[in-house]
Design a protein around this motif. Structure first.
Motif, PDB file in Angstrom:
ATOM      1  N   MET A 237       0.823  -1.213   0.000  1.00 43.34           N
ATOM      2  CA  MET A 237       0.000   0.000   0.000  1.00 43.34           C
ATOM      3  C   MET A 237       0.858   1.265   0.000  1.00 43.34           C
ATOM      4  SD  MET A 237      -3.098  -0.995  -0.322  1.00 43.34           S
ATOM      5  CE  MET A 237      -2.356  -2.280  -1.370  1.00 43.34           C
ATOM      6  N   ALA A 240       1.755   1.697  -3.500  1.00 40.96           N
ATOM      7  CA  ALA A 240       0.601   2.221  -4.234  1.00 40.96           C
ATOM      8  C   ALA A 240       0.494   3.732  -4.053  1.00 40.96           C
ATOM      9  CB  ALA A 240      -0.677   1.528  -3.755  1.00 40.96           C
ATOM     10  N   GLN A 241       0.676   4.209  -2.834  1.00 43.00           N
ATOM     11  CA  GLN A 241       0.608   5.646  -2.584  1.00 43.00           C
ATOM     12  C   GLN A 241       1.710   6.387  -3.327  1.00 43.00           C
ATOM     13  OE1 GLN A 241      -0.475   6.904   1.589  1.00 43.00           O
ATOM     14  NE2 GLN A 241      -0.218   4.700   1.975  1.00 43.00           N
ATOM     15  N   PHE A 270      -7.004  -0.850  -0.425  1.00 41.43           N
ATOM     16  CA  PHE A 270      -6.341   0.449  -0.259  1.00 41.43           C
ATOM     17  C   PHE A 270      -7.107   1.303   0.749  1.00 41.43           C
ATOM     18  CE2 PHE A 270      -5.334   4.818  -1.211  1.00 41.43           C
ATOM     19  CZ  PHE A 270      -3.989   4.801  -1.535  1.00 41.43           C
ATOM     20  N   ALA A 278      -8.446   5.425  -3.198  1.00 41.38           N
ATOM     21  CA  ALA A 278      -7.389   5.588  -4.197  1.00 41.38           C
ATOM     22  C   ALA A 278      -7.779   6.626  -5.240  1.00 41.38           C
ATOM     23  CB  ALA A 278      -7.091   4.246  -4.866  1.00 41.38           C
TER      24      ALA A 278
END
Length: 290
Positions: A237, A240-241, A270, A278
């Motif tokens: 995660m 992902a950020q 997420f 997201a």
């Protein structure tokens, strides 16, 4: 961090993946200076030591304010935003890649940050020793008057990393940095970094590390305070950020890039992990580096 691989008499020092910068040897070009102030994904290990003055670095989603004797280190793939130099700042920066690290005769567990502490504070004797080594290494790398043996450069790099490794573990209690559990946790973190988007199962990771799943759980819990599964998800995660903030990819494309077959599942995970949607995160991208 691999074992030393043979001799390197034929390897020239300008072929090593290592650079040193200081206030006496800064980036000269205004265009280059502007370019390096942009957020970027690190491709090498990065270390900065502040000899005197104060400055704030942005690493991933955190700000780190450094002053005299403070050191910040970062791993490849972290998102790094360097600040403009402030007045009267004296510093040394070091960058080196995995191939250079593999030529050193020992491992440095602090580089994978098992205690999740990106900064160190050196005491005065250690600071003075480190500054002297930095000065010598800086001189060796920028000098073109004669060819320096690669072995000498690596010896000074090894000395620097030994100082940092010792400082990292100095106040961590009676932990032996060479103990089996810490070594396995270091290996676990490296497996996570190198196979993140493949999303291997925890059973597969444990097997790769020659551990039972129960042993892996106990070790990761000891050093990270969480389970291997939660550690992997948190790291995924965080990645992902990073990609949402610093790229123009869509949420659906990002899900596939990170190894998810179901973008909707990725979006739910997420939101559960970060507390943010997201899709809501995308409009807050800032690629200007300002």
């Amino acid at each position: 961090m691999q074992e030393q691989k043979g001799k390197y008499e034929d390897l020239k020092h300008d072929e090593l993946g290592i650079k040193v910068r200081s206030d006496d040897n800064p980036y000269l070009s205004a265009d280059l200076q502007q370019k390096i102030l942009q957020p970027r994904r690190l491709s090498s290990y990065f270390i900065v030591l502040i000899e005197s003055g104060s400055i704030t670095y942005h690493l991933d989603s955190q700000d780190f304010t450094l002053t005299d004797g403070h050191l910040l280190f970062a791993m490849p793939n972290q998102i790094f935003t360097p600040p403009a130099k402030t007045g009267d700042l004296k510093y040394f920066k070091l960058l080196f890649d995995e191939n250079t690290l593999a030529l050193l005769p020992q491992q440095f567990p602090f580089l994978v940050n098992p205690s999740n502490a990106q900064t160190l504070v050196l005491d005065n004797p250690a600071k003075e020793r480190v500054i002297k080594v930095f000065e010598i290494l800086n001189q060796l790398l920028i000098s073109d008057k004669y060819e320096t043996d690669t072995e000498i450069i690596l010896a000074y790099l090894n000395s620097l990393l030994s100082e940092f490794n010792s400082a990292y573990f100095k106040n961590k209690g009676p932990v032996n940095i060479l103990n089996t559990n810490l070594s396995k946790f270091t290996e676990f973190k490296l497996v996570v970094e190198t196979s993140l988007t493949e999303q291997p199962s925890i059973n597969a990771i444990a097997e790769k590390l020659a551990l039972s799943t129960n042993s892996l759980y106990r070790i990761v819990k000891e050093y990270a305070g969480t389970s291997p599964k939660d550690y992997f998800i948190n790291r995924l995660m965080a990645e992902a950020q990073r990609r949402l903030r610093y790229s123009n990819t869509s949420v659906k494309e990002l899900a596939y890039e990170l190894g998810f077959n179901d973008p909707d599942y990725f979006s739910r995970l997420f939101k559960k992990s970060t507390g943010k949607s997201a899709s809501d995160f995308l409009p807050r991208q800032d690629l200007s580096g300002k």
